[in-house]
Scaffold this active site. Structure first.
Site, short mmCIF file in Angstrom:
data_model
loop_
_atom_site.label_atom_id
_atom_site.label_comp_id
_atom_site.label_asym_id
_atom_site.label_seq_id
_atom_site.Cartn_x
_atom_site.Cartn_y
_atom_site.Cartn_z
N ASN A 172 0.85 -1.18 0.00
CA ASN A 172 0.00 0.00 0.00
C ASN A 172 0.89 1.24 0.00
O ASN A 172 1.34 1.70 1.04
CB ASN A 172 -0.92 0.00 1.22
CG ASN A 172 -1.97 -1.10 1.13
OD1 ASN A 172 -2.95 -0.96 0.42
ND2 ASN A 172 -1.73 -2.20 1.85
N GLU A 173 1.15 1.75 -1.19
CA GLU A 173 2.08 2.86 -1.38
C GLU A 173 1.42 4.19 -1.02
O GLU A 173 0.20 4.26 -0.85
CB GLU A 173 2.57 2.88 -2.83
CG GLU A 173 3.32 1.64 -3.27
CD GLU A 173 4.73 1.55 -2.69
OE1 GLU A 173 5.05 2.29 -1.74
OE2 GLU A 173 5.53 0.74 -3.21
N PRO A 174 2.22 5.26 -0.88
CA PRO A 174 1.65 6.59 -0.62
C PRO A 174 0.51 6.91 -1.58
O PRO A 174 0.62 6.68 -2.79
CB PRO A 174 2.85 7.52 -0.83
CG PRO A 174 4.02 6.69 -0.43
CD PRO A 174 3.70 5.30 -0.91
N THR A 191 10.42 1.89 -3.35
CA THR A 191 10.16 0.48 -3.03
C THR A 191 10.92 -0.44 -3.98
O THR A 191 11.52 -1.44 -3.56
CB THR A 191 8.65 0.19 -3.12
OG1 THR A 191 7.95 1.02 -2.18
CG2 THR A 191 8.35 -1.27 -2.82
#
Length: 640
Positions: A172-174, A191
């Site tokens: 769950n990235e920014p 990442t």
């Protein structure tokens, strides 16, 4: 710090006490990731047993990466030695790269079976890992089904998490939404950079992944997040102390009522109660804490030590320190002298000098020195100037390269050397085999033994060129080739008795007065940390020997981090000429110069970033009111 004597890592409401008033997530700090991992495994084991007694399934959400490895090792031990059964366990993994075949050694399917599932009695039908090989058109429905399967089982009883430097949990990235479910996502560049070592280059890292969503994680009944190493300290501070934001997805856990972050000492370094405890609680003012506080205040006010006033101390939570020391003037002089005495141009000790206030002893005048280098270039990158000083000042300097470093040589470089070797090799058999292997090598294929040997020899020849340039004869250069490293992959073996025995043998042979070693703890499972652990284990075995009574150990940092000013116990200044000489020594490591395989997220070459780091250390000393040097290499003493 919490120790194993205090067995509880149970959830407590955050921010309820004065020293944790800035914190919005419950966290427990341990001296090391090893002991913390044991307690997390114990909590999981207790949950499994309790669910089994109640004849219920235990639904676990599991993570991958380096953070949970020791947890899985302990769970395997509990299964094999204490009868912990996984027959009632159903697991859901957080994520998987996409596209990614299950058989690929970089797949999380491979990781979980390698570290856990192949070693316990879990039913294969109870293992759920996102499938990175499904057809693109089926991904959406697959993610919906994955989510519904978790809900049909009543949700996750326990979710184990790590945290990325972007603040991602799972993938769950920014920008991820508070209520997001299992879905496909595009990976953040940072990442992918962090994953690059495992994939032997960022270009090989997939750009997409399938991940459980924030909403999926928040529905778990219990969440434990593991945070290890100094490289995670800044994002952990933001997550624990800052406001909730989509830019740091892990902050969404602030609203979960049963989340605990488990941190090691290095990962907690930026938390207010650790970095600046005087801002949140009454302090017992040790000498080291006094120096830390005065350095912090000087940097905050952007003025040298000697210009700090009583008002500066009182306005920044340090009135109790002034009460103890008398006046700002007295304290400033005391701390100025303390830091100034760390500076020396004689890292091996100045002969015939009064050494009470010097970082190193004057005697013996000529010392036997071992510089342990985890990879074949860490010695010149991290302490090339000090290395040069020790040689020039007549000490008997030995260099010990702990690993071959073969994995960091690109296939292109190896092919170049193999083709040259073929030209001079009359039989050509081995060279031909290597060339054929490299030209037909598939992605993620493990190098053959011959290729690994060639890559190791390339690193050896570069190391010898650099050490000769700095005045070391070949018989003082030792290639240890510690067995833990020789797997042909980024994943290494655990440290074993054979590794420690090799270290002990060299120490016994040289009987050093000084040992230098890499104290870089950015990754607690990385090669630098394993090499440091091998030294610590060896020191335990030989410390009773008579010659060890005269041995001091100095730790240097790697290319990414430097000791904080208040941690430095020996600062070795370099002249502009020495900076250039160090640069030239680094240049001998040609395979690590251009297009290095393990670059990290810093695009500068190693020699550039280390020169910038050495200049920054010198500038920090100068800003604190000390002499202005071109560059400084820094060391911290280890007491064993």
């Amino acid at each position: 710090m919490t120790s194993l004597k205090n067995k509880s890592i149970a959830y407590k409401s955050p921010g309820k006490f004065e020293e944790t008033r800035f914190e919005k997530i419950h966290n427990v700090i341990f001296e090391s990731s090893q002991e913390a991992s044991l307690l997390v495994a114990q909590e999981i084991a207790t949950l499994i047993r309790n669910k089994n007694k109640a004849k219920k399934s235990c639904v676990l959400g599991l993570a991958t990466g380096s953070s949970p490895i020791k947890v899985y090792e302990e769970l395997v031990r509990l299964h094999k030695e204490e009868g912990l059964s996984f027959a009632n366990v159903i697991t859901f993994n957080l994520d998987e790269y996409y596209p990614m075949d299950k058989s690929n050694i970089q797949s999380y399917f491979y990781f979980m079976h390698e570290h856990l599932f192949n070693h316990v009695d879990i039913l294969p039908t109870n293992i759920n890992i996102p499938d990175g090989s499904i057809d693109k058109k089926d991904v959406y429905q697959y993610c919906v089904d994955y989510e519904m399967k978790i809900k049909a089982l009543g949700g996750l009883d326990f979710q184990l998490l790590g945290i990325g430097r972007t603040g991602h949990v799972g993938f769950n990235e920014p920008g991820s939404h508070f209520n997001s479910g299992t879905r496909s996502i595009t990976l953040d560049h940072i990442t992918r950079i962090d994953a690059a070592p495992s994939f032997l280059g960022v270009d090989n890292v997939p750009r997409k992944a399938i991940t459980m969503g924030i909403g999926t994680l928040r529905a778990a009944k219990r969440i434990v997040l593991l945070g290890w190493g100094i490289s995670k300290s800044e994002i952990l501070k933001k997550t624990i102390e800052n406001e909730m934001t989509a830019e740091v997805p892990a902050t969404y856990l602030q609203e979960h009522t049963n989340t605990t972050f488990i941190l090691d000492k290095e990962a907690s370094a930026e938390l207010t109660r650790v970095k600046t405890p005087w801002l949140v609680t009454s302090c017992i003012w040790s000498e080291s804490l006094k120096l830390k506080a005065v350095v912090w205040l000087s940097e905050l006010m952007q003025i040298p030590f000697l210009k700090l006033t009583d008002k500066d101390y009182n306005n920044n939570g340090m009135s109790s320190l002034l009460t103890e020391e008398g006046t700002a003037y007295n304290l400033n002089i005391k701390m100025f002298n303390k830091l100034q005495r760390t500076i020396t141009g004689w890292p091996g000790g100045k002969p015939n000098a009064e050494d009470t206030n010097r970082p190193e002893r004057a005697a013996p005048e000529k010392k036997r020195v071992i510089i342990f280098s985890p990879h074949p270039d860490d010695d010149v990158i991290s302490m090339g100037g000090t290395f040069d000083r020790l040689v020039e000042q007549g000490h008997e300097v030995h260099i010990a390269y702990q690993t071959s470093g073969n994995i960091a040589v690109s296939d292109e470089e190896a092919l170049k050397f193999a083709e040259i070797s073929k030209f001079f090799d009359t039989t050509g058999k081995t060279s031909e085999e290597i060339i054929e292997f490299l030209q037909n090598k598939l992605d993620h294929t493990i190098d053959s033994l011959e290729v690994r040997k060639l890559k190791g020899l390339i690193r050896r020849s570069e190391s010898l060129a650099a050490t000769r340039y700095l005045g070391i004869t070949d018989d003082y250069v030792h290639f240890l080739d510690l067995p833990f490293y020789e797997t042909g992959t980024v994943k290494k073996k655990n440290l074993a008795a054979k590794d420690i025995a090799i270290m002990c043998e060299l120490i016994e042979y040289i009987k050093p007065h000084q040992i230098y070693a890499a104290g870089d703890l950015a990754d607690p499972h990385g090669t630098h940390k394993v090499c440091l652990d091998s030294l610590f284990a060896a020191l335990k075995k030989v410390k009773h020997k008579k010659y060890m009574k005269d041995c001091w150990v100095w730790l240097y940092r790697g290319a990414w981090h430097e000791w904080e000013s208040y941690d430095i116990e020996m600062a070795v200044p370099m002249s502009p000429d020495q900076v250039l000489k160090k640069r030239h020594a680094i240049f001998y490591h040609q395979t690590q110069k251009d297009g290095v395989m393990f670059q990290g997220d810093d695009s500068r070459e190693f020699w550039v970033r280390v020169e910038d780091r050495n200049r920054l250390t010198a500038k920090k000393y100068n800003d604190l009111g000390l002499a202005d040097y071109a560059a400084i290499e820094a060391f911290k003493r280890y007491h064993f």
